[in-house]
Design a protein around this motif. Sequence first.
Motif, PDB file in Angstrom:
ATOM      1  N   ILE A 166      60.125  12.915  34.954  1.00 30.24           N
ATOM      2  CA  ILE A 166      61.046  11.831  34.580  1.00 30.24           C
ATOM      3  C   ILE A 166      61.472  11.036  35.814  1.00 30.24           C
ATOM      4  O   ILE A 166      61.568   9.800  35.780  1.00 30.24           O
ATOM      5  CB  ILE A 166      62.281  12.402  33.864  1.00 30.24           C
ATOM      6  N   SER A 167      61.681  11.752  36.916  1.00 28.62           N
ATOM      7  CA  SER A 167      62.210  11.094  38.119  1.00 28.62           C
ATOM      8  C   SER A 167      61.240  10.094  38.715  1.00 28.62           C
ATOM      9  O   SER A 167      61.658   9.189  39.458  1.00 28.62           O
ATOM     10  CB  SER A 167      62.568  12.145  39.178  1.00 28.62           C
ATOM     11  N   MET A 168      59.941  10.209  38.436  1.00 31.79           N
ATOM     12  CA  MET A 168      58.974   9.276  39.020  1.00 31.79           C
ATOM     13  C   MET A 168      59.308   7.836  38.655  1.00 31.79           C
ATOM     14  O   MET A 168      59.101   6.917  39.445  1.00 31.79           O
ATOM     15  CB  MET A 168      57.558   9.644  38.572  1.00 31.79           C
ATOM     16  N   GLY A 169      59.852   7.641  37.453  1.00 28.57           N
ATOM     17  CA  GLY A 169      60.232   6.291  37.054  1.00 28.57           C
ATOM     18  C   GLY A 169      61.404   5.734  37.837  1.00 28.57           C
ATOM     19  O   GLY A 169      61.534   4.503  37.986  1.00 28.57           O
ATOM     20  N   PHE A 170      62.264   6.621  38.344  1.00 25.28           N
ATOM     21  CA  PHE A 170      63.434   6.156  39.103  1.00 25.28           C
ATOM     22  C   PHE A 170      63.023   5.368  40.347  1.00 25.28           C
ATOM     23  O   PHE A 170      63.673   4.387  40.720  1.00 25.28           O
ATOM     24  CB  PHE A 170      64.305   7.335  39.529  1.00 25.28           C
ATOM     25  N   TYR A 171      61.947   5.836  41.021  1.00 25.20           N
ATOM     26  CA  TYR A 171      61.517   5.191  42.255  1.00 25.20           C
ATOM     27  C   TYR A 171      61.041   3.765  41.989  1.00 25.20           C
ATOM     28  O   TYR A 171      61.272   2.861  42.802  1.00 25.20           O
ATOM     29  CB  TYR A 171      60.411   6.023  42.914  1.00 25.20           C
ATOM     30  N   LEU A 172      60.377   3.570  40.846  1.00 26.43           N
ATOM     31  CA  LEU A 172      59.891   2.233  40.496  1.00 26.43           C
ATOM     32  C   LEU A 172      61.056   1.298  40.205  1.00 26.43           C
ATOM     33  O   LEU A 172      61.042   0.129  40.605  1.00 26.43           O
ATOM     34  CB  LEU A 172      58.963   2.311  39.280  1.00 26.43           C
ATOM     35  N   ILE A 173      62.068   1.816  39.513  1.00 28.71           N
ATOM     36  CA  ILE A 173      63.247   1.006  39.193  1.00 28.71           C
ATOM     37  C   ILE A 173      63.958   0.566  40.478  1.00 28.71           C
ATOM     38  O   ILE A 173      64.320  -0.606  40.645  1.00 28.71           O
ATOM     39  CB  ILE A 173      64.212   1.794  38.286  1.00 28.71           C
ATOM     40  N   VAL A 174      64.152   1.519  41.389  1.00 28.41           N
ATOM     41  CA  VAL A 174      64.857   1.193  42.641  1.00 28.41           C
ATOM     42  C   VAL A 174      64.024   0.239  43.485  1.00 28.41           C
ATOM     43  O   VAL A 174      64.561  -0.708  44.089  1.00 28.41           O
ATOM     44  CB  VAL A 174      65.183   2.477  43.423  1.00 28.41           C
ATOM     45  N   GLY A 175      62.710   0.452  43.554  1.00 31.08           N
ATOM     46  CA  GLY A 175      61.856  -0.446  44.332  1.00 31.08           C
ATOM     47  C   GLY A 175      61.941  -1.875  43.829  1.00 31.08           C
ATOM     48  O   GLY A 175      62.058  -2.829  44.618  1.00 31.08           O
ATOM     49  N   LYS A 176      61.912  -2.031  42.507  1.00 30.27           N
ATOM     50  CA  LYS A 176      62.009  -3.381  41.923  1.00 30.27           C
ATOM     51  C   LYS A 176      63.389  -3.979  42.169  1.00 30.27           C
ATOM     52  O   LYS A 176      63.523  -5.169  42.480  1.00 30.27           O
ATOM     53  CB  LYS A 176      61.714  -3.296  40.429  1.00 30.27           C
ATOM     54  N   TRP A 177      64.424  -3.148  42.042  1.00 29.61           N
ATOM     55  CA  TRP A 177      65.790  -3.616  42.279  1.00 29.61           C
ATOM     56  C   TRP A 177      65.959  -4.099  43.714  1.00 29.61           C
ATOM     57  O   TRP A 177      66.616  -5.115  43.980  1.00 29.61           O
ATOM     58  CB  TRP A 177      66.774  -2.479  41.960  1.00 29.61           C
ATOM     59  N   SER A 178      65.321  -3.391  44.653  1.00 33.73           N
ATOM     60  CA  SER A 178      65.468  -3.751  46.066  1.00 33.73           C
ATOM     61  C   SER A 178      64.848  -5.108  46.378  1.00 33.73           C
ATOM     62  O   SER A 178      65.211  -5.738  47.370  1.00 33.73           O
ATOM     63  CB  SER A 178      64.841  -2.673  46.957  1.00 33.73           C
ATOM     64  N   ASP A 179      63.892  -5.555  45.557  1.00 34.30           N
ATOM     65  CA  ASP A 179      63.330  -6.891  45.765  1.00 34.30           C
ATOM     66  C   ASP A 179      64.370  -7.974  45.513  1.00 34.30           C
ATOM     67  O   ASP A 179      64.241  -9.095  46.011  1.00 34.30           O
ATOM     68  CB  ASP A 179      62.121  -7.106  44.834  1.00 34.30           C
ATOM     69  N   ARG A 180      65.406  -7.668  44.738  1.00 34.66           N
ATOM     70  CA  ARG A 180      66.463  -8.638  44.442  1.00 34.66           C
ATOM     71  C   ARG A 180      67.669  -8.496  45.366  1.00 34.66           C
ATOM     72  O   ARG A 180      68.220  -9.490  45.842  1.00 34.66           O
ATOM     73  CB  ARG A 180      66.914  -8.497  42.983  1.00 34.66           C
ATOM     74  N   VAL A 181      68.090  -7.237  45.623  1.00 41.90           N
ATOM     75  CA  VAL A 181      69.345  -7.021  46.355  1.00 41.90           C
ATOM     76  C   VAL A 181      69.131  -6.652  47.814  1.00 41.90           C
ATOM     77  O   VAL A 181      70.088  -6.540  48.578  1.00 41.90           O
ATOM     78  CB  VAL A 181      70.194  -5.932  45.673  1.00 41.90           C
ATOM     79  N   GLY A 182      67.891  -6.445  48.221  1.00 37.57           N
ATOM     80  CA  GLY A 182      67.626  -6.009  49.584  1.00 37.57           C
ATOM     81  C   GLY A 182      67.440  -4.508  49.663  1.00 37.57           C
ATOM     82  O   GLY A 182      67.703  -3.771  48.701  1.00 37.57           O
ATOM     83  N   ARG A 183      66.985  -4.039  50.808  1.00 36.88           N
ATOM     84  CA  ARG A 183      66.654  -2.616  50.963  1.00 36.88           C
ATOM     85  C   ARG A 183      67.867  -1.769  51.363  1.00 36.88           C
ATOM     86  O   ARG A 183      67.920  -0.577  51.088  1.00 36.88           O
ATOM     87  CB  ARG A 183      65.565  -2.434  52.034  1.00 36.88           C
ATOM     88  N   LYS A 184      68.847  -2.396  51.996  1.00 36.06           N
ATOM     89  CA  LYS A 184      69.969  -1.634  52.545  1.00 36.06           C
ATOM     90  C   LYS A 184      70.880  -1.079  51.457  1.00 36.06           C
ATOM     91  O   LYS A 184      71.291   0.090  51.512  1.00 36.06           O
ATOM     92  CB  LYS A 184      70.776  -2.514  53.497  1.00 36.06           C
TER      93      LYS A 184
END
Length: 548
Positions: free
Chosen positions: A294-312
Motif C-alpha cells: 500500500i505504501s508504494m503509492g504514497f511515494y508517487l503522491i508525494v513526488g507529484k505534490w512536490s512538483d507543485r509545492v517544492g521539495r522542501k
Amino acid sequence: MDNAVTGEHQPSPKEIRLVIAASSAGTIFEWYDFFIYGTLAGLIGAAFFPSGNETLQLLLVWAGFAIGFGFRPLGAILFGYLGDRLGRKYTFLVTVTLMGVATAGVGMIPSAATIGIAAPIIVILFRILQGLALGGEYGGAAIYVAEHAPPEKRGFYTSFIQASVAGGFVLSIAVVLVCRALIPADDFAAWGWRVPFLLSIILLGISLWMRLKLSESPVFRAMKEAGETAKNPFVESFTYPGNKKRIFIALFGVTGILTTIWYTAFFSGLSFLRGPMHLDESLVEYIMFGAGLISMGFYLIVGKWSDRVGRKKPIVLGALATLALLFPVFWAMGSLANPGLAEAAKANPVVVSGADCRTDPFADLFDREQTPCGKVLETLTASGVAYDVAQAETLSVSVGGTDIALDEAWMDDGAARRDGLRAQLTNFGFDFEKQIPPVANILGIVALLLVMAALSALTYGSVAALLSEMFPPRIRYSSMSIPYHIGAGYLGGFLPLISGIIVARTGDIYSGLWYTMAVVAFGVIVAWWGLPSGPPRDFADEVGRDSA
C-alpha cells in the motif's frame, strides 16, 4: 544544462514510460537482492552466525547487514566516477549484474556447521560486493529518469524510483511467503531459505533485458558531444563552487532524515514484531507485505505534490511529524501486537537485583565474562520483558513483589535460562507463545505501519528529483551519490545494529528509537536552513542564486 537540452531530441511519452519501467524494475530487483538478507535475518543468523546467545546472534546478522551499507559510499565513488565519465546507462548495467551475482552467491554458501568460520567470512565478502553495487545503482537510476523527465513532472516521474525501493522490500517478503507456502517449515529452515537468494539470477536476467533496451540519457549525450564531461568527477564534486555546502545538506538534511525513518518503519518494525512482541513469523511477513504494498503509492503522491509545492515542504513536514509520532506509534503497535505482555508488565512489574547489573551484548564474541545479573537482563530483553534494576549483593528477580526461583545452572546455558525464566514469568500472566492477535488488532498494526510509511514517503518521495536539481549535470552522478550513500550507508544501514545495541544495553525495547530521533532532529535543522523553498528549480537557477 539540464534535461531541456537545446537542440536535443526530447524523449517521447512512450520512451519516458520505458525509461521509468526499466529503471524502476531494475531498482526493485536490486533492492530485493539487498533486502532479502534482512527479511530472512533469523534464518541467516542460525546458518552463518550460530550462537547460544540470541541477542548476539541477531546483532551479528545486523552487523553483516551494516557492512554491506558501509561499502555503499565506496561504490558511489567508483560508479559515480564511471557514470559521469562513461555514461548513466552502462554504469547501472554493471551495478545490477554485480548485485545479482553476489546475492545468488549468498544462497550457495555452505553453513557454518559445514565449513566453520569461512561461512560468515564469505557472507560478509558478498555483502561488500552488494554494497558496492548498490552504491552505484540508486544514483544511476534516479539521474537517468530525472534527465529524461520534463521539469514540471520530474518529482512525479522520479518518485517511481523511491517507490521501487519499497517495492524491493515488498518483493522480498512476497517471495519468502510463496516459498514458505510451497516448502515445509522444517525444510525451509534447513535449506528452503536459500531459494529466494538463488532466484536473483532470474531477476538479473529480466533486469538486464529491460535495461539493454534503453539509450543513454539526453543530458549525458549532449555533454559528451560538447566535450563537457568531467575529467575527475570525484575531485570536482568537492571543488565545484558551492558543492561542499550542497553535499553537507544532502547528507544530513535529506538522506539522514529519509534513511533513518525508512529503516525504522520497515526493518525496526519487522524486527520489533517478530522479536520482543513474539508475533507469528508468517503473520509478520503478511503484515509487512500489506503495509509495504500500500505504501508504494504514497511515494508517487508525494513526488507529484512536490512538483507543485517544492521539495522542501514535504521533507520538513515529514521530519517534524516523525519527531512527534515515532514513540506513540511504536507504543501503540506493542499494545496491539501482544497486549498480554504489556498488561502483565504493568500488573506485575519485574525487578532484577544484583551486583554489577549491566549487559554486555558482545561478551561471548570477545570471550569476556558477563555477570550473572547481566545474563538475566539480556534474557529478559530478548524476551521483550520490561524491568527495573536494583543494586544488591545477591542476584534475585521479583515479579509483582514476589521472588522467583533462579537455577544456578541457568547462568551457563542461555537456552535453559530463557526457558526457565519464561516458565516462571508465565505464572504471572506473561505470554511468550507465538501471537496471532485478533483481526482488529492486526488491522490496527497495519494502520500504524502505514503511518510510518507515510512519514517515510514525505521525506523520500521527492528526493531523486531534489538531488538531481541540487548538483551540476557534469558531476551529478558522483555529487548526489556520495552524500546519499554515506547517509544511507552509515546513518541508515547501521540503524538496526545501533538500535539493537541500545536496546541490549538499556533493556528497554523502545530505547533504540532514540537513535532515529537524534538523526532526524539534527536533519530537520539542516533541511530548514539549507534546502531551497518555493517551486522546484533546475540547477542553473541554483547557480545564479548562489552567485548572487
